[in-house]
Design a protein around this motif. Structure first.
Motif, PDB file in Angstrom:
ATOM      1  N   SER A  14       0.840  -1.189   0.000  1.00  0.00           N
ATOM      2  CA  SER A  14       0.000   0.000   0.000  1.00  0.00           C
ATOM      3  C   SER A  14       0.878   1.243   0.000  1.00  0.00           C
ATOM      4  N   GLU A  15       0.303   2.374  -0.374  1.00  0.00           N
ATOM      5  CA  GLU A  15       1.071   3.617  -0.403  1.00  0.00           C
ATOM      6  C   GLU A  15       1.647   3.937   0.978  1.00  0.00           C
ATOM      7  N   ARG A  16       0.838   3.695   2.012  1.00  0.00           N
ATOM      8  CA  ARG A  16       1.301   3.964   3.370  1.00  0.00           C
ATOM      9  C   ARG A  16       2.453   3.041   3.761  1.00  0.00           C
ATOM     10  N   HIS A  17       2.309   1.735   3.452  1.00  0.00           N
ATOM     11  CA  HIS A  17       3.367   0.776   3.786  1.00  0.00           C
ATOM     12  C   HIS A  17       4.643   1.094   3.010  1.00  0.00           C
ATOM     13  N   LYS A  18       4.488   1.482   1.748  1.00  0.00           N
ATOM     14  CA  LYS A  18       5.655   1.840   0.933  1.00  0.00           C
ATOM     15  C   LYS A  18       6.386   3.037   1.522  1.00  0.00           C
ATOM     16  N   LYS A  19       5.635   4.061   1.925  1.00  0.00           N
ATOM     17  CA  LYS A  19       6.256   5.257   2.482  1.00  0.00           C
ATOM     18  C   LYS A  19       6.983   4.947   3.791  1.00  0.00           C
ATOM     19  N   TRP A  20       6.358   4.125   4.634  1.00  0.00           N
ATOM     20  CA  TRP A  20       7.009   3.786   5.901  1.00  0.00           C
ATOM     21  C   TRP A  20       8.271   2.960   5.668  1.00  0.00           C
ATOM     22  N   THR A  21       8.234   2.046   4.715  1.00  0.00           N
ATOM     23  CA  THR A  21       9.411   1.236   4.414  1.00  0.00           C
ATOM     24  C   THR A  21      10.562   2.108   3.926  1.00  0.00           C
ATOM     25  N   ILE A  22      10.253   3.031   3.006  1.00  0.00           N
ATOM     26  CA  ILE A  22      11.291   3.930   2.501  1.00  0.00           C
ATOM     27  C   ILE A  22      11.785   4.865   3.597  1.00  0.00           C
ATOM     28  N   ALA A  23      10.877   5.336   4.465  1.00  0.00           N
ATOM     29  CA  ALA A  23      11.270   6.235   5.550  1.00  0.00           C
ATOM     30  C   ALA A  23      12.241   5.547   6.508  1.00  0.00           C
ATOM     31  N   ILE A  24      11.941   4.291   6.881  1.00  0.00           N
ATOM     32  CA  ILE A  24      12.814   3.571   7.817  1.00  0.00           C
ATOM     33  C   ILE A  24      14.174   3.309   7.189  1.00  0.00           C
ATOM     34  N   THR A  25      14.184   2.830   5.947  1.00  0.00           N
ATOM     35  CA  THR A  25      15.468   2.546   5.310  1.00  0.00           C
ATOM     36  C   THR A  25      16.243   3.833   5.015  1.00  0.00           C
ATOM     37  N   SER A  26      15.526   4.938   4.803  1.00  0.00           N
ATOM     38  CA  SER A  26      16.219   6.217   4.622  1.00  0.00           C
ATOM     39  C   SER A  26      16.954   6.631   5.892  1.00  0.00           C
ATOM     40  N   LEU A  27      16.367   6.334   7.044  1.00  0.00           N
ATOM     41  CA  LEU A  27      17.049   6.629   8.304  1.00  0.00           C
ATOM     42  C   LEU A  27      18.360   5.854   8.411  1.00  0.00           C
ATOM     43  N   VAL A  28      18.364   4.622   7.892  1.00  0.00           N
ATOM     44  CA  VAL A  28      19.585   3.825   7.945  1.00  0.00           C
ATOM     45  C   VAL A  28      20.703   4.476   7.134  1.00  0.00           C
ATOM     46  N   THR A  29      20.341   5.160   6.034  1.00  0.00           N
ATOM     47  CA  THR A  29      21.380   5.777   5.206  1.00  0.00           C
ATOM     48  C   THR A  29      22.104   6.905   5.937  1.00  0.00           C
ATOM     49  N   PHE A  30      21.581   7.336   7.087  1.00  0.00           N
ATOM     50  CA  PHE A  30      22.260   8.364   7.861  1.00  0.00           C
ATOM     51  C   PHE A  30      23.502   7.835   8.581  1.00  0.00           C
ATOM     52  N   VAL A  31      23.565   6.524   8.835  1.00  0.00           N
ATOM     53  CA  VAL A  31      24.619   6.030   9.734  1.00  0.00           C
ATOM     54  C   VAL A  31      26.013   6.273   9.166  1.00  0.00           C
ATOM     55  N   SER A  32      26.175   6.174   7.848  1.00  0.00           N
ATOM     56  CA  SER A  32      27.516   6.340   7.289  1.00  0.00           C
ATOM     57  C   SER A  32      28.011   7.789   7.355  1.00  0.00           C
ATOM     58  N   PRO A  33      27.260   8.771   6.798  1.00  0.00           N
ATOM     59  CA  PRO A  33      27.755  10.152   6.886  1.00  0.00           C
ATOM     60  C   PRO A  33      27.755  10.715   8.297  1.00  0.00           C
ATOM     61  N   VAL A  34      26.774  10.328   9.123  1.00  0.00           N
ATOM     62  CA  VAL A  34      26.773  10.818  10.506  1.00  0.00           C
ATOM     63  C   VAL A  34      27.978  10.265  11.256  1.00  0.00           C
ATOM     64  N   SER A  35      28.293   8.993  11.043  1.00  0.00           N
ATOM     65  CA  SER A  35      29.454   8.393  11.703  1.00  0.00           C
ATOM     66  C   SER A  35      30.755   9.060  11.269  1.00  0.00           C
ATOM     67  N   ALA A  36      30.811   9.451   9.997  1.00  0.00           N
ATOM     68  CA  ALA A  36      32.027  10.087   9.494  1.00  0.00           C
ATOM     69  C   ALA A  36      32.270  11.440  10.145  1.00  0.00           C
ATOM     70  N   ASN A  37      31.186  12.178  10.442  1.00  0.00           N
ATOM     71  CA  ASN A  37      31.329  13.588  10.850  1.00  0.00           C
ATOM     72  C   ASN A  37      30.984  13.883  12.294  1.00  0.00           C
ATOM     73  N   ILE A  38      30.427  12.922  13.020  1.00  0.00           N
ATOM     74  CA  ILE A  38      29.909  13.222  14.346  1.00  0.00           C
ATOM     75  C   ILE A  38      31.012  13.607  15.331  1.00  0.00           C
ATOM     76  N   TYR A  39      32.227  13.132  15.079  1.00  0.00           N
ATOM     77  CA  TYR A  39      33.258  13.476  16.063  1.00  0.00           C
ATOM     78  C   TYR A  39      34.213  14.574  15.599  1.00  0.00           C
ATOM     79  N   TYR A  40      33.836  15.290  14.535  1.00  0.00           N
ATOM     80  CA  TYR A  40      34.615  16.461  14.142  1.00  0.00           C
ATOM     81  C   TYR A  40      34.816  17.444  15.304  1.00  0.00           C
ATOM     82  N   PRO A  41      33.739  17.795  16.036  1.00  0.00           N
ATOM     83  CA  PRO A  41      33.927  18.766  17.127  1.00  0.00           C
ATOM     84  C   PRO A  41      34.771  18.233  18.281  1.00  0.00           C
ATOM     85  N   ALA A  42      35.003  16.903  18.327  1.00  0.00           N
ATOM     86  CA  ALA A  42      35.720  16.313  19.466  1.00  0.00           C
ATOM     87  C   ALA A  42      37.164  15.954  19.142  1.00  0.00           C
TER      88      ALA A  42
END
Length: 483
Positions: A14-42
């Motif tokens: 369904s459109e709703r299930h498709k959007k939720w699936t893409i939304a969850i997997t889109s959150l996963v795509t954050f782990v690589s760039p966030v991990s690369a840059n999260i400790y710049y200030p430290a």
């Protein structure tokens, strides 16, 4: 009028299930760039506590980017053939364990080793989850969804320093890794419970059930007593033909050497290098010119993130509109949730009519950013320029990524790995050389050089615009490739 797709829906979700699936997997795509840059200030605090120099700590950033490009090289082709869930969940479990080690380690060699493993787990999970949107969304609707699936690449580099600055300012640098442990744990739980297998070689449009071990837990609970397989015609389920060979890391090299694909990857790499060079030098520029601390530097990334996010509503909507316009001109009927055939639609022109102007506008804006920062104007000046740089570059990069998936719809993870390999390796060099170059010529001329390079190589995209469709038709005729 020619039909835009077959009788079977592109996905049975369904459109709703498709959007939720893409939304969850889109959150996963954050782990690589966030991990690369999260400790710049430290970085300074870490160098002091681990008894090493800032130069050595900076090497962990370069090593991370190299592994970020090479890591998915070995597994992306497998996810295109055997499925997304197992690959992404396995990578996230590795990533979670490594972050625990990073939070507890107390030596520079351990930091370097674990950062490389962290990069492997995060980049593999990100690339695999980026392909989910291509599994679920037909070409005519792909623009807005591809913006979501690439948000990690565009917004993540801005979000990481914000989170890292807040955590480092009020806790310690170790808290950044504990934050990533919690985030990875939540993502693993969401994938296990809610995200179905989407790889079209495994489930087609979702009508073919994968093995029961590959069901989300919610589906297992709802389907107690059901068989783990069902009789469905693969053609009716929209399942592509089986691949002619087993997955291999060489698939990534082969796909990147195709003439049209290489041209698009080359252009995305140039955009990424300039984008990343500006991002990585922002902390030093803000500290030098405005005297900001880690928290203030982190907050200045907010316009960068907002610019990337806003491109979803403007550029994402625009490229879907332009695709429908081209389909109408060429007599192809667009049917919702049906795949459009590309033989009669010059998708290269449909996408690049949006991308090429964005590249030229990005060049103008990045020159403006460089000179307002150079002359130390009111802080609003560089922050406004950062918003537009992010908005335009993120939009152009997302459209080019969409075009790559259009051209290789059955191999999205493989082609995204090829894109990732080139841009990360080149980006590592851009980050390493950015600060020394700025120290010599200044941030104003630095932005001007980036713009000059983008404009100088823009004819590569013009070549794809004018000759890409003819080249693809000839290649399809000779190789009978499926797009």
């Amino acid at each position: 009028m020619e039909k835009g797709g077959g009788d079977a829906p592109f996905t049975i979700l369904s459109e709703r299930h498709k959007k939720w699936t893409i939304a969850i997997t889109s959150l996963v795509t954050f782990v690589s760039p966030v991990s690369a840059n999260i400790y710049y200030p430290a970085l300074n605090e870490m160098a002091s506590e681990l008894g090493t120099t800032s130069s050595k700590i900076n090497l962990t950033i370069t090593a991370f980017m190299i592994v970020q490009g090479v890591g998915p090289f070995f597994v992306a082709s497998m996810s295109d053939i055997y499925g997304r869930r197992a690959t992404s969940i396995g990578a996230l479990v590795i990533y979670l364990a490594v972050n625990i080690g990073l939070a507890l380690q107390s030596s520079y060699p351990a930091l370097m080793t674990l950062r490389c493993l962290q990069s492997f787990g995060s980049s593999t999970a990100s690339i695999t989850c980026t392909a989910v949107a291509a599994d679920l969304v037909p070409r005519a609707e792909r623009g807005k969804y591809m913006i979501y699936s690439t948000l990690g690449v565009t917004v993540g580099p801005a979000v990481g320093p914000i989170i890292g600055g807040i955590l480092t300012q009020f806790l310690t640098w170790r808290s950044t890794f504990w934050f990533l442990v919690i985030f990875a744990g939540v993502m693993v739980a969401l994938l296990l419970f809610f995200v179905p297998e989407t790889c079209r070689l495994v489930v087609g449009n979702g009508s073919i059930l994968p093995p029961k071990w590959n069901w989300p837990i919610v589906q297992c609970i709802r389907s107690k007593g059901e068989q783990s397989s069902q009789s469905v015609d693969p053609l009716e389920a929209g399942k592509p033909p089986d691949p002619p060979h087993r997955p291999s890391p060489l698939d990534t090299i082969r796909i990147s050497m195709e003439r049209e694909t290489f041209a698009v990857i080359f252009s995305t790499t140039l955009l990424y290098c300039g984008y990343t060079a500006v991002l990585s030098t922002l902390p030093s520029q803000l500290q030098e010119k405005y005297g900001f601390n880690a928290l203030q530097v982190g907050l200045c990334y907010i316009p960068y993130g907002m610019g990337s996010l806003s491109s979803r509503w403007t550029i994402g909507t625009l490229i879907d509109w332009n695709f429908r316009r081209f389909a109408k001109i060429h007599g192809v009927e667009i049917v919702q949730n049906r795949q459009s055939q590309l033989d009669s639609i010059p998708v290269e022109k449909a996408r690049l009519q949006i991308t090429i102007p964005l590249i030229y506008m990005s060049s103008i804006v990045i020159v403006g950013y460089g000179w307002v920062m150079n002359f130390h104007t009111n802080l609003a000046g560089p922050l406004i320029m950062l918003f537009f740089v992010s908005h335009l570059v993120a939009g152009a990069s997302s459209v080019l990524t969409t075009l790559l998936v259009d051209l290789h719809v059955n191999r999205p993870a493989t082609v995204n790995t090829a894109r990732n390999l080139f841009r990360c390796l080149a980006g590592a060099g851009a980050v390493a050389g950015a600060v020394p170059l700025i120290n010599v010529i200044g941030i104003g001329w630095f932005g001007t050089i980036i713009a000059f390079i983008w404009v100088l190589f823009s004819p590569v995209m013009w070549g794809v615009y004018f000759w890409g469709h003819d080249y693809r038709q000839r290649k399809n005729a000779s190789q009978k490739d499926v797009y």
